[in-house]
Design a protein around this motif. Sequence first.
Motif, PDB file in Angstrom:
ATOM      1  N   GLY A  79       0.846  -1.170   0.072  1.00 19.01           N
ATOM      2  CA  GLY A  79      -0.055   0.140  -0.001  1.00 19.01           C
ATOM      3  C   GLY A  79       0.852   1.178  -0.115  1.00 19.01           C
ATOM      4  N   PRO A  80       0.219   2.549   0.169  1.00 18.04           N
ATOM      5  CA  PRO A  80       0.928   3.581  -0.013  1.00 18.04           C
ATOM      6  C   PRO A  80       1.929   4.135   0.913  1.00 18.04           C
ATOM      7  N   ALA A  81       1.857   3.175   2.051  1.00 23.23           N
ATOM      8  CA  ALA A  81       2.600   3.540   3.268  1.00 23.23           C
ATOM      9  C   ALA A  81       4.290   3.212   2.833  1.00 23.23           C
ATOM     10  N   ASN A  82       4.358   2.359   1.936  1.00 17.44           N
ATOM     11  CA  ASN A  82       5.797   2.142   1.856  1.00 17.44           C
ATOM     12  C   ASN A  82       6.072   2.648   0.278  1.00 17.44           C
ATOM     13  N   GLY A  83       5.176   3.410  -0.328  1.00 19.00           N
ATOM     14  CA  GLY A  83       5.402   3.939  -1.496  1.00 19.00           C
ATOM     15  C   GLY A  83       5.178   2.997  -2.769  1.00 19.00           C
ATOM     16  N   ARG A  84       5.316   1.401  -2.451  1.00 13.22           N
ATOM     17  CA  ARG A  84       5.435   0.729  -3.446  1.00 13.22           C
ATOM     18  C   ARG A  84       3.774   0.463  -4.190  1.00 13.22           C
ATOM     19  N   VAL A  85       3.558   1.195  -5.012  1.00 18.45           N
ATOM     20  CA  VAL A  85       1.966   1.020  -5.702  1.00 18.45           C
ATOM     21  C   VAL A  85       2.250   0.957  -7.025  1.00 18.45           C
ATOM     22  N   ALA A  86       1.474  -0.041  -7.759  1.00 18.48           N
ATOM     23  CA  ALA A  86       1.433  -0.506  -9.091  1.00 18.48           C
ATOM     24  C   ALA A  86       0.383   0.500  -9.532  1.00 18.48           C
ATOM     25  N   THR A  87       0.870   1.315 -10.523  1.00 14.37           N
ATOM     26  CA  THR A  87       0.197   2.199 -11.213  1.00 14.37           C
ATOM     27  C   THR A  87      -0.417   1.578 -12.514  1.00 14.37           C
ATOM     28  N   ASP A  88      -1.714   1.837 -12.915  1.00 14.26           N
ATOM     29  CA  ASP A  88      -2.393   1.332 -14.120  1.00 14.26           C
ATOM     30  C   ASP A  88      -2.862   2.673 -14.728  1.00 14.26           C
ATOM     31  N   PRO A  89      -2.305   2.685 -15.864  1.00 17.79           N
ATOM     32  CA  PRO A  89      -2.591   4.282 -16.668  1.00 17.79           C
ATOM     33  C   PRO A  89      -4.010   4.028 -17.033  1.00 17.79           C
ATOM     34  N   ASP A  90      -4.741   2.865 -16.859  1.00 25.54           N
ATOM     35  CA  ASP A  90      -6.085   3.089 -17.692  1.00 25.54           C
ATOM     36  C   ASP A  90      -6.972   3.221 -16.594  1.00 25.54           C
ATOM     37  N   ALA A  91      -6.561   3.024 -15.343  1.00 26.01           N
ATOM     38  CA  ALA A  91      -7.582   2.936 -14.082  1.00 26.01           C
ATOM     39  C   ALA A  91      -8.174   4.400 -13.647  1.00 26.01           C
ATOM     40  N   ALA A  92      -7.402   5.351 -14.066  1.00 27.37           N
ATOM     41  CA  ALA A  92      -7.816   6.702 -13.718  1.00 27.37           C
ATOM     42  C   ALA A  92      -9.361   7.007 -13.798  1.00 27.37           C
ATOM     43  N   PRO A  93     -10.364   7.403 -13.208  1.00 36.80           N
ATOM     44  CA  PRO A  93     -11.368   7.889 -13.702  1.00 36.80           C
ATOM     45  C   PRO A  93     -11.413   8.744 -14.988  1.00 36.80           C
ATOM     46  N   ALA A  94     -12.383   8.253 -16.004  1.00 32.97           N
ATOM     47  CA  ALA A  94     -12.552   9.353 -17.175  1.00 32.97           C
ATOM     48  C   ALA A  94     -12.602  10.608 -16.728  1.00 32.97           C
ATOM     49  N   LYS A  95     -13.512  11.104 -15.786  1.00 35.52           N
ATOM     50  CA  LYS A  95     -13.713  12.604 -15.454  1.00 35.52           C
ATOM     51  C   LYS A  95     -12.512  13.356 -15.098  1.00 35.52           C
ATOM     52  N   LEU A  96     -11.535  12.625 -14.243  1.00 38.83           N
ATOM     53  CA  LEU A  96     -10.141  13.230 -13.870  1.00 38.83           C
ATOM     54  C   LEU A  96      -9.366  13.216 -15.219  1.00 38.83           C
ATOM     55  N   VAL A  97      -9.236  12.068 -15.923  1.00 45.02           N
ATOM     56  CA  VAL A  97      -8.478  12.176 -16.969  1.00 45.02           C
ATOM     57  C   VAL A  97      -8.914  13.349 -18.221  1.00 45.02           C
ATOM     58  N   ARG A  98     -10.274  13.459 -18.268  1.00 39.54           N
ATOM     59  CA  ARG A  98     -10.612  14.379 -19.300  1.00 39.54           C
ATOM     60  C   ARG A  98     -10.346  15.867 -18.744  1.00 39.54           C
ATOM     61  N   THR A  99     -10.586  16.156 -17.169  1.00 37.74           N
ATOM     62  CA  THR A  99     -10.381  17.446 -16.876  1.00 37.74           C
ATOM     63  C   THR A  99      -8.819  17.800 -17.111  1.00 37.74           C
ATOM     64  N   THR A 100      -7.691  16.842 -16.706  1.00 36.48           N
ATOM     65  CA  THR A 100      -6.429  17.117 -16.746  1.00 36.48           C
ATOM     66  C   THR A 100      -5.860  17.186 -18.092  1.00 36.48           C
ATOM     67  N   ALA A 101      -6.595  16.340 -19.023  1.00 39.86           N
ATOM     68  CA  ALA A 101      -6.163  16.523 -20.499  1.00 39.86           C
ATOM     69  C   ALA A 101      -6.483  17.557 -21.263  1.00 39.86           C
ATOM     70  N   LEU A 102      -7.635  17.978 -20.844  1.00 37.83           N
ATOM     71  CA  LEU A 102      -8.172  19.295 -21.417  1.00 37.83           C
ATOM     72  C   LEU A 102      -7.494  20.328 -21.031  1.00 37.83           C
ATOM     73  N   ALA A 103      -7.127  20.642 -19.865  1.00 38.29           N
ATOM     74  CA  ALA A 103      -6.285  21.792 -19.239  1.00 38.29           C
ATOM     75  C   ALA A 103      -4.971  21.828 -19.590  1.00 38.29           C
ATOM     76  N   TRP A 104      -4.267  20.553 -20.054  1.00 37.28           N
ATOM     77  CA  TRP A 104      -3.013  20.308 -20.447  1.00 37.28           C
ATOM     78  C   TRP A 104      -3.107  20.708 -21.925  1.00 37.28           C
ATOM     79  N   ALA A 105      -4.145  20.403 -22.537  1.00 38.62           N
ATOM     80  CA  ALA A 105      -4.206  20.817 -24.193  1.00 38.62           C
ATOM     81  C   ALA A 105      -4.431  22.263 -24.329  1.00 38.62           C
TER      82      ALA A 105
END
Length: 260
Positions: free
Chosen positions: A80-106
């Motif tokens: 878990g996050p206590a030791n920092g070893r977290v497996a990141t799945d690039p496709d797991a983030a909620p679409a709403k957050l991805v859309r918000t971040t991507a639109l702002a970046w663009a």
Amino acid sequence: MLRARWRTASIAAGWRFPSDWGLPEVDAVCSSAVRRADLTRALSDLGRARAQAGAGLEETLTDLAALHAVLMAPEESPDGPANGRVATDPDAAPAKLVRTTALAWADASCGELRDAEATESLTNLATHSYLRTRLHEVYRQAARDGRSVPETHSLLAVTIDLTAVVGWSRLMAMVLVADVLRDVFDGGESVALLGPSVAAVLAPRDTAFGDRSLTASWRITERLSADPQLASSGRPWLRVEKLPATFAEARELLRRIGRA
């Protein structure tokens, strides 16, 4: 601490430059996450900040995925996050957050493009965007003066057949074309690059325009034929395009010419 765990996960997921990861917007996102507040505003600010700092979209969204993985990892898990070893799945983030971040970046990235130089770096000709802006100014001036743009201005399109030319020679062909056009049309006309093998000149209609166009054709042909790598391109295709009555139609005309 959420910030430290997020940074560790992001670097493990591929963040390339650890020293530039920390931004004030990161702290704002962490503050919102800890308070379980809506992350939309904070992530929008972070997306813009990432773009302005030079981070690519893929890297920015992977960083977001790392945040999501840290937030979702159970505290009691040995990984878990206590030791920092977290497996990141690039496709797991909620679409709403991805859309918000991507639109702002663009949005931030497009802002940088709008503020970019108005000339193309290799040929030093004006860009397609600049010529479109210049045309808009011409149409506005004509409307104020009660005149018709087709009566006051002409558009010369110059196309080179580069289908048999490969490599660096393709670029050099347009450098030669640009050099001739700038030399021939040296009285304030707008000379622009519209495509990989297409240039254009926006000029006031006068008695010298036709002679200058013929001179440009002859000199471009001479310059190209002198280079063995470019001789196969043959004669350049120069034609005067009649400007339409409205700017919207003129903008579409530029698009069609650029794709010739």
